[in-house]
Design an enzyme around this catalytic site. Sequence first.
Site, PDB file in Angstrom:
ATOM      1  CD  GLN A  75      19.155 -16.062 -39.036  1.00  0.00           C
ATOM      2  OE1 GLN A  75      19.367 -16.427 -37.885  1.00  0.00           O
ATOM      3  NE2 GLN A  75      20.146 -15.893 -39.910  1.00  0.00           N
ATOM      4  CB  SER A  76      14.853 -22.413 -38.205  1.00  0.00           C
ATOM      5  OG  SER A  76      14.358 -23.388 -37.314  1.00  0.00           O
ATOM      6  CG  ASN A  77      15.138 -19.285 -32.659  1.00  0.00           C
ATOM      7  OD1 ASN A  77      16.198 -18.720 -32.895  1.00  0.00           O
ATOM      8  ND2 ASN A  77      14.016 -18.612 -32.429  1.00  0.00           N
ATOM      9  CB  ALA A  79      17.208 -25.206 -38.005  1.00  0.00           C
TER      10      ALA A  79
END
Length: 332
Positions: A75-77, A79
């Site tokens: 859940q990378s912001n 990315a």
Amino acid sequence: MHLAKFPRLFMAHLPTRLEKLSRLSQALNGPTIWLKRDDCTGMSTGGNKTRKLEFLMAEAVEQKADCVITQGATQSNHARQTAAFSAKLGMACHILLEDRTGSNKDAYKNNGNVLLDHLHGATTKTFVGGTDMIQAMEDLAETLRAKGQNVYVIPGGGSNPTGALGYVNCAYELVGQANDMGLEIDHIVTATGSAGTQAGLIVGLKAIHAQIPLLGIGVRAPKDKQEENVFKLAQATAQKLGCPDVVSRADVVANCDYVGKGYGIPGEDTLEAIRLFATLEGILLDPVYSGKGAAGLIDLCRKGHFKQSDNVVFLHTGGSAGLFGYIDDFNK
């Protein structure tokens, strides 16, 4: 220091607002809490990575890259915002996602930031936790270069000296806003993970002799490791700016008591912080960074770490899109 000498894409919605959180401050019986709204930077719901990517993606354009590779947790912001920049610039974007939580929940693996990655046209590939993600990016870059593509590789979180320039600039912006408001800031608090936000802020604050202490609330690493990572990046950023001795080791302070069970796993204190900000101020935090940072801020306020008369600025790193990957945590 003169940031204009570095290539930059002016895509962020800046300056972000500096808002007083009156109801939260009252609920905690002081200090007065202010919010630096870096959740409102634009580019796919915003967040702190947008400031970094203005410099990183400008460097990619300068190098005539046609393809970007980066990595992060599921859940990378970072990315998501990288994918948005790539879409805006017409570049291919390949995201390598590390499973750092072990969650098998469909919402976590496919909703929230992951959904937005795909909507922006990025490809994603998931790796097991503990994978050498730097090497994984290099392996993919080598494959793509062999096919004739010009690849630009961005480290996780956009956290290198180029990316940290975004938060050197934020330090200037924040202090300028406070000056214009007649606001004396006593403390700045923010979540700290891949180190770029805290490193850039401390370099900027020290370079202009702001004399405002900065506290990072760690979301992943133990205190000693987190502080050392931030200090090394701050040194490299200061070197890039031409002021190599501006930051000392003592300037870098992190409190890593709120990591809980691990990166990307919100504890009850994080969930409480998210609910408090939402119900008292209409502000959305995220379960990974800003929520844990706020949990630390709230607990320190309750423990009397700050004076009741202090003005404390909490820098909101964004990430509310990630909430939709954690629906089960809020329905317990």
